[in-house]
Design a protein around this motif. Structure first.
Motif, PDB file in Angstrom:
ATOM      1  N   GLY A   1     -11.797 -12.605 -14.597  1.00  0.00           N
ATOM      2  CA  GLY A   1     -10.994 -12.826 -15.790  1.00  0.00           C
ATOM      3  C   GLY A   1      -9.942 -11.759 -15.990  1.00  0.00           C
ATOM      4  N   TYR A   2      -9.964 -10.740 -15.159  1.00  0.00           N
ATOM      5  CA  TYR A   2      -8.924  -9.710 -15.144  1.00  0.00           C
ATOM      6  C   TYR A   2      -8.792  -9.262 -13.695  1.00  0.00           C
ATOM      7  N   GLY A   3      -7.788  -8.497 -13.405  1.00  0.00           N
ATOM      8  CA  GLY A   3      -7.561  -8.097 -12.026  1.00  0.00           C
ATOM      9  C   GLY A   3      -6.333  -8.798 -11.481  1.00  0.00           C
ATOM     10  N   ASN A   4      -5.992  -8.455 -10.282  1.00  0.00           N
ATOM     11  CA  ASN A   4      -4.712  -8.850  -9.715  1.00  0.00           C
ATOM     12  C   ASN A   4      -4.880  -9.935  -8.653  1.00  0.00           C
ATOM     13  N   ILE A   5      -5.653 -10.987  -8.952  1.00  0.00           N
ATOM     14  CA  ILE A   5      -5.965 -11.957  -7.907  1.00  0.00           C
ATOM     15  C   ILE A   5      -4.760 -12.790  -7.478  1.00  0.00           C
ATOM     16  N   TYR A   6      -3.820 -13.026  -8.375  1.00  0.00           N
ATOM     17  CA  TYR A   6      -2.698 -13.896  -8.018  1.00  0.00           C
ATOM     18  C   TYR A   6      -1.784 -13.248  -6.979  1.00  0.00           C
ATOM     19  N   ASN A   7      -1.611 -11.934  -7.054  1.00  0.00           N
ATOM     20  CA  ASN A   7      -0.841 -11.247  -6.022  1.00  0.00           C
ATOM     21  C   ASN A   7      -1.580 -11.248  -4.684  1.00  0.00           C
ATOM     22  N   VAL A   8      -2.917 -11.196  -4.740  1.00  0.00           N
ATOM     23  CA  VAL A   8      -3.707 -11.276  -3.508  1.00  0.00           C
ATOM     24  C   VAL A   8      -3.546 -12.657  -2.879  1.00  0.00           C
ATOM     25  N   VAL A   9      -3.655 -13.704  -3.698  1.00  0.00           N
ATOM     26  CA  VAL A   9      -3.487 -15.079  -3.197  1.00  0.00           C
ATOM     27  C   VAL A   9      -2.094 -15.258  -2.603  1.00  0.00           C
TER      28      VAL A   9
ATOM     29  N   ARG B   1     -17.388 -10.582   6.184  1.00  0.00           N
ATOM     30  CA  ARG B   1     -16.652  -9.322   6.051  1.00  0.00           C
ATOM     31  C   ARG B   1     -16.250  -9.149   4.583  1.00  0.00           C
ATOM     32  N   TYR B   2     -15.879  -7.919   4.231  1.00  0.00           N
ATOM     33  CA  TYR B   2     -15.586  -7.605   2.829  1.00  0.00           C
ATOM     34  C   TYR B   2     -14.362  -6.705   2.764  1.00  0.00           C
ATOM     35  N   LEU B   3     -13.420  -7.075   1.898  1.00  0.00           N
ATOM     36  CA  LEU B   3     -12.277  -6.221   1.575  1.00  0.00           C
ATOM     37  C   LEU B   3     -12.377  -5.871   0.099  1.00  0.00           C
ATOM     38  N   GLY B   4     -12.596  -4.596  -0.176  1.00  0.00           N
ATOM     39  CA  GLY B   4     -12.644  -4.114  -1.557  1.00  0.00           C
ATOM     40  C   GLY B   4     -11.366  -3.368  -1.875  1.00  0.00           C
ATOM     41  N   ILE B   5     -10.720  -3.763  -2.961  1.00  0.00           N
ATOM     42  CA  ILE B   5      -9.458  -3.143  -3.375  1.00  0.00           C
ATOM     43  C   ILE B   5      -9.699  -2.352  -4.652  1.00  0.00           C
ATOM     44  N   CYS B   6      -9.401  -1.055  -4.618  1.00  0.00           N
ATOM     45  CA  CYS B   6      -9.523  -0.155  -5.770  1.00  0.00           C
ATOM     46  C   CYS B   6     -10.953  -0.197  -6.318  1.00  0.00           C
ATOM     47  N   LEU B   7     -11.168  -0.710  -7.512  1.00  0.00           N
ATOM     48  CA  LEU B   7     -12.517  -0.790  -8.075  1.00  0.00           C
ATOM     49  C   LEU B   7     -13.437  -1.622  -7.185  1.00  0.00           C
ATOM     50  N   GLY B   8     -12.877  -2.620  -6.507  1.00  0.00           N
ATOM     51  CA  GLY B   8     -13.662  -3.435  -5.589  1.00  0.00           C
ATOM     52  C   GLY B   8     -14.226  -2.641  -4.420  1.00  0.00           C
TER      53      GLY B   8
ATOM     54  N   GLU C   1       3.643   4.454   2.856  1.00  0.00           N
ATOM     55  CA  GLU C   1       3.527   4.480   1.399  1.00  0.00           C
ATOM     56  C   GLU C   1       2.862   3.211   0.883  1.00  0.00           C
ATOM     57  N   PHE C   2       1.901   3.399  -0.037  1.00  0.00           N
ATOM     58  CA  PHE C   2       1.213   2.297  -0.693  1.00  0.00           C
ATOM     59  C   PHE C   2       1.141   2.588  -2.187  1.00  0.00           C
ATOM     60  N   TYR C   3       0.866   1.542  -2.965  1.00  0.00           N
ATOM     61  CA  TYR C   3       0.874   1.673  -4.420  1.00  0.00           C
ATOM     62  C   TYR C   3      -0.543   1.939  -4.949  1.00  0.00           C
ATOM     63  N   PHE C   4      -0.681   3.020  -5.722  1.00  0.00           N
ATOM     64  CA  PHE C   4      -1.960   3.442  -6.298  1.00  0.00           C
ATOM     65  C   PHE C   4      -1.946   3.294  -7.815  1.00  0.00           C
ATOM     66  N   SER C   5      -3.116   3.035  -8.379  1.00  0.00           N
ATOM     67  CA  SER C   5      -3.301   3.054  -9.832  1.00  0.00           C
ATOM     68  C   SER C   5      -4.782   3.277 -10.100  1.00  0.00           C
TER      69      SER C   5
ATOM     70  N   PRO D   1      -2.987  -2.963  -1.727  1.00  0.00           N
ATOM     71  CA  PRO D   1      -2.099  -3.472  -0.668  1.00  0.00           C
ATOM     72  C   PRO D   1      -1.344  -4.727  -1.085  1.00  0.00           C
ATOM     73  N   GLU D   2      -1.911  -5.499  -2.003  1.00  0.00           N
ATOM     74  CA  GLU D   2      -1.280  -6.760  -2.414  1.00  0.00           C
ATOM     75  C   GLU D   2       0.037  -6.545  -3.142  1.00  0.00           C
ATOM     76  N   VAL D   3       0.267  -5.339  -3.674  1.00  0.00           N
ATOM     77  CA  VAL D   3       1.541  -5.040  -4.351  1.00  0.00           C
ATOM     78  C   VAL D   3       2.278  -3.887  -3.664  1.00  0.00           C
ATOM     79  N   SER D   4       1.925  -3.637  -2.408  1.00  0.00           N
ATOM     80  CA  SER D   4       2.523  -2.526  -1.667  1.00  0.00           C
ATOM     81  C   SER D   4       3.591  -2.979  -0.674  1.00  0.00           C
ATOM     82  N   GLY D   5       4.148  -4.158  -0.914  1.00  0.00           N
ATOM     83  CA  GLY D   5       5.259  -4.611  -0.090  1.00  0.00           C
ATOM     84  C   GLY D   5       4.874  -4.882   1.354  1.00  0.00           C
ATOM     85  N   TYR D   6       5.823  -4.672   2.260  1.00  0.00           N
ATOM     86  CA  TYR D   6       5.667  -5.034   3.664  1.00  0.00           C
ATOM     87  C   TYR D   6       4.417  -4.418   4.290  1.00  0.00           C
ATOM     88  N   TRP D   7       4.242  -3.097   4.124  1.00  0.00           N
ATOM     89  CA  TRP D   7       3.120  -2.422   4.781  1.00  0.00           C
ATOM     90  C   TRP D   7       1.781  -2.849   4.188  1.00  0.00           C
ATOM     91  N   GLY D   8       1.753  -3.127   2.902  1.00  0.00           N
ATOM     92  CA  GLY D   8       0.519  -3.606   2.279  1.00  0.00           C
ATOM     93  C   GLY D   8       0.118  -4.970   2.796  1.00  0.00           C
TER      94      GLY D   8
END
Length: 194
Positions: free
Chosen positions: A9-17, A77-84, A132-136, A174-181
């Motif tokens: 119900g929160y999180g950045n799933i649409y950018n991942v999709v 397999r598992y990809l955890g992003i930030c809190l994940g 370079e990647f985007y952190f928060s 990585p989902e909001v880190s542009g080309y390299w992400g």
């Protein structure tokens, strides 16, 4: 390839999709209740927020133990992003919350005058080579004995990418880190079809 994407119900799933749709031919199934969980090639958990709220949400929809079992039993397999990524470890000092305990280690607060750590920063993949990647985030994985790549933020060095068997964990987004992400996501996902 079939990917289970955990939604609370929160999180950045649409950018991942969006990223997945642009970089590989995969079917993405959104999981937001226990009945959605099934055999997949990959679980992606794009966590944002606090560990306490995340675990409470997972318990409320009866998904915590099921997701944990799939990871522990190497069902996918598992990809955890930030809190994940942070939720797989033993303990998080944010709210004094136990994690899943899949990996040994603690999650500690960044003790700096500028917190949270928000913005672009370098991940050092090898000496003299970084991207370079985007952190928060305000907390970090306080373990360096896993195979990992390091990021420096002021006086802190912390693992920003960890590989462990069938797990890949990123502290950045990585989902909001542009080309390299997107390239990193593609590389991670293609590992599961080899």
């Amino acid at each position: 390839m079939i990917i289970g994407l955990v939604r609370l119900g929160y999180g950045n799933i649409y950018n991942v999709v969006l990223a997945i749709s642009k970089i590989c031919n995969a079917t993405v199934e959104i999981w937001d209740k226990l009945g959605d969980i099934k055999c997949v090639d990959y679980i992606i958990f794009p966590g944002v927020g606090s560990m306490q709220i995340c675990f409470a949400s997972l318990k409320q929809i009866d998904m915590l133990e099921s997701v944990k079992r799939m990871i522990i039993n190497n069902k996918c397999r598992y990809l955890g992003i930030c809190l994940g990524s942070q939720m797989l470890f033993n303990y998080n000092y944010e709210g004094k919350q136990n994690g899943m305990g899949v990996l040994i280690g603690n999650i500690c607060i960044i003790k700096e005058d500028r917190v949270p750590h928000i913005g672009w920063n370098t991940v050092c993949f090898r000496e003299g080579m970084g991207k370079e990647f985007y952190f928060s985030h305000s907390f970090f994985i306080n373990e360096k004995f896993y195979r990992c790549y390091i990021t420096k933020y002021r006086n802190h060095s912390f693992p920003s990418v960890i590989y462990r068997k069938r797990l890949c964990l990123t502290q950045f987004h990585p989902e909001v880190s542009g080309y390299w992400g997107w390239l990193l996501i593609r590389h991670i996902l293609l590992l599961c079809v080899k």
